[in-house]
Design a protein around this motif. Structure first.
Motif, PDB file in Angstrom:
ATOM      1  N   SER A 121     -14.233 -33.587  22.385  1.00  0.00           N
ATOM      2  CA  SER A 121     -13.262 -33.574  21.149  1.00  0.00           C
ATOM      3  C   SER A 121     -12.592 -31.988  21.476  1.00  0.00           C
ATOM      4  CB  SER A 121     -13.956 -33.871  19.983  1.00  0.00           C
ATOM      5  OG  SER A 121     -14.830 -33.024  19.836  1.00  0.00           O
ATOM      6  N   PHE A 122     -11.669 -31.865  21.171  1.00  0.00           N
ATOM      7  CA  PHE A 122     -10.832 -30.666  21.114  1.00  0.00           C
ATOM      8  C   PHE A 122     -10.109 -30.572  19.845  1.00  0.00           C
ATOM      9  CE2 PHE A 122      -9.242 -26.704  22.986  1.00  0.00           C
ATOM     10  CZ  PHE A 122      -8.033 -26.563  22.773  1.00  0.00           C
ATOM     11  N   GLN A 123     -10.568 -29.561  18.996  1.00  0.00           N
ATOM     12  CA  GLN A 123      -9.914 -29.356  17.891  1.00  0.00           C
ATOM     13  C   GLN A 123      -8.542 -28.516  18.213  1.00  0.00           C
ATOM     14  OE1 GLN A 123     -12.337 -28.133  14.714  1.00  0.00           O
ATOM     15  NE2 GLN A 123     -11.003 -27.970  13.186  1.00  0.00           N
ATOM     16  N   GLU A 124      -7.627 -28.810  17.885  1.00  0.00           N
ATOM     17  CA  GLU A 124      -6.454 -27.990  17.891  1.00  0.00           C
ATOM     18  C   GLU A 124      -6.010 -27.351  16.623  1.00  0.00           C
ATOM     19  OE1 GLU A 124      -1.450 -28.720  18.849  1.00  0.00           O
ATOM     20  OE2 GLU A 124      -3.206 -30.322  19.446  1.00  0.00           O
ATOM     21  N   SER A 125      -5.799 -26.039  16.801  1.00  0.00           N
ATOM     22  CA  SER A 125      -5.325 -25.243  15.639  1.00  0.00           C
ATOM     23  C   SER A 125      -3.971 -25.764  15.118  1.00  0.00           C
ATOM     24  CB  SER A 125      -5.350 -23.879  16.135  1.00  0.00           C
ATOM     25  OG  SER A 125      -4.452 -23.539  16.927  1.00  0.00           O
ATOM     26  N   LYS A 126      -3.820 -25.777  13.955  1.00  0.00           N
ATOM     27  CA  LYS A 126      -2.785 -26.291  13.421  1.00  0.00           C
ATOM     28  C   LYS A 126      -1.880 -24.765  12.827  1.00  0.00           C
ATOM     29  CE  LYS A 126      -4.811 -30.294  11.530  1.00  0.00           C
ATOM     30  NZ  LYS A 126      -5.158 -31.027  10.172  1.00  0.00           N
ATOM     31  N   TYR A 127      -0.642 -25.264  13.334  1.00  0.00           N
ATOM     32  CA  TYR A 127       0.401 -24.314  13.135  1.00  0.00           C
ATOM     33  C   TYR A 127       0.787 -24.114  11.461  1.00  0.00           C
ATOM     34  CZ  TYR A 127       5.078 -22.103  13.126  1.00  0.00           C
ATOM     35  OH  TYR A 127       6.297 -21.501  12.982  1.00  0.00           O
ATOM     36  N   ASP A 128       0.829 -23.027  10.865  1.00  0.00           N
ATOM     37  CA  ASP A 128       1.159 -23.111   9.475  1.00  0.00           C
ATOM     38  C   ASP A 128       2.086 -21.830   9.251  1.00  0.00           C
ATOM     39  OD1 ASP A 128       1.308 -23.249   6.760  1.00  0.00           O
ATOM     40  OD2 ASP A 128      -0.732 -23.028   6.363  1.00  0.00           O
ATOM     41  N   PRO A 129       3.568 -22.414   9.118  1.00  0.00           N
ATOM     42  CA  PRO A 129       4.454 -21.449   9.298  1.00  0.00           C
ATOM     43  C   PRO A 129       4.480 -20.640   7.796  1.00  0.00           C
ATOM     44  CG  PRO A 129       5.458 -23.533   9.246  1.00  0.00           C
ATOM     45  CD  PRO A 129       4.095 -23.679   9.388  1.00  0.00           C
ATOM     46  N   HIS A 169       1.287 -18.394  17.844  1.00  0.00           N
ATOM     47  CA  HIS A 169       1.583 -18.954  16.491  1.00  0.00           C
ATOM     48  C   HIS A 169       2.840 -17.905  15.844  1.00  0.00           C
ATOM     49  CE1 HIS A 169      -1.069 -22.024  15.133  1.00  0.00           C
ATOM     50  NE2 HIS A 169      -1.781 -21.639  16.632  1.00  0.00           N
ATOM     51  N   LEU A 170       2.545 -16.689  15.937  1.00  0.00           N
ATOM     52  CA  LEU A 170       3.738 -15.663  15.893  1.00  0.00           C
ATOM     53  C   LEU A 170       5.006 -15.805  16.559  1.00  0.00           C
ATOM     54  CD1 LEU A 170       1.461 -12.644  14.502  1.00  0.00           C
ATOM     55  CD2 LEU A 170       3.050 -13.885  13.315  1.00  0.00           C
ATOM     56  N   MET A 171       4.806 -16.132  17.687  1.00  0.00           N
ATOM     57  CA  MET A 171       6.106 -16.145  18.854  1.00  0.00           C
ATOM     58  C   MET A 171       6.642 -17.459  18.118  1.00  0.00           C
ATOM     59  SD  MET A 171       7.816 -14.964  20.795  1.00  0.00           S
ATOM     60  CE  MET A 171       7.153 -13.772  21.609  1.00  0.00           C
ATOM     61  N   ARG A 172       6.170 -18.638  17.877  1.00  0.00           N
ATOM     62  CA  ARG A 172       6.704 -19.762  17.455  1.00  0.00           C
ATOM     63  C   ARG A 172       7.502 -19.505  16.129  1.00  0.00           C
ATOM     64  NH1 ARG A 172       3.904 -25.437  16.460  1.00  0.00           N
ATOM     65  NH2 ARG A 172       5.715 -26.526  15.371  1.00  0.00           N
ATOM     66  N   PHE A 173       6.618 -18.855  15.228  1.00  0.00           N
ATOM     67  CA  PHE A 173       7.234 -18.548  14.127  1.00  0.00           C
ATOM     68  C   PHE A 173       8.448 -17.688  13.803  1.00  0.00           C
ATOM     69  CE2 PHE A 173       7.057 -15.910   9.769  1.00  0.00           C
ATOM     70  CZ  PHE A 173       7.399 -16.660   8.977  1.00  0.00           C
TER      71      PHE A 173
END
Length: 133
Positions: A8-16, A47-51
């Motif tokens: 199982s791989f827990q993916e971090s959730k993107y929270d803008p 995450h910051l790049m996506r944001f």
């Protein structure tokens, strides 16, 4: 034959929304890592790049791009501070400088105090002695 279980791989959730709030409050990168439950600065950068792309403006946090060459870490071999790391901080010390190590529990800091040679060290006391004879 036993079935292979998928890891199982827990993916971090993107929270803008949380990212926007932290950018506005100028939260440091280490605090942001903990709040977002991320494992590395690289994940936080992504995450910051996506944001930044979504908000159409460059976003960053203090300490996000701190060079590792100026940081000191404790490894299995111990605490090592290279001359290069001292140069970056502006400290100029001769080779074989000795330090006394203390830990300040209130502030959570390691204190290095330079040890000055004693007046009665073996090198200094042997110069003034007369030979028996």
């Amino acid at each position: 034959m036993a079935k292979k279980e998928k890891k199982s791989f827990q993916e971090s959730k993107y929270d803008p929304n949380l990212l926007r709030e932290m950018c506005e409050q100028n939260v440091d990168a280490q605090t942001a890592l903990k709040k977002l439950n991320l494992s590395s600065l690289q994940s936080l950068r992504q995450h910051l790049m996506r944001f930044s792309v979504e908000s159409q403006g460059l976003r960053t946090l203090p300490g996000l791009y701190t060079r590792a060459s100026s940081l000191v870490r404790i490894t299995k071999q111990g605490l090592k501070i290279s001359p290069k790391k001292l140069e970056i901080t502006g400290i100029d010390l001769p080779e074989n400088t000795e330090f006394k190590v203390e830990f300040d529990e209130e502030e959570g800091t390691i204190l290095l105090t330079r040890v000055t040679p004693d007046a009665e060290s073996p090198e200094s006391s042997s110069e003034g002695e007369e030979s028996p004879g």
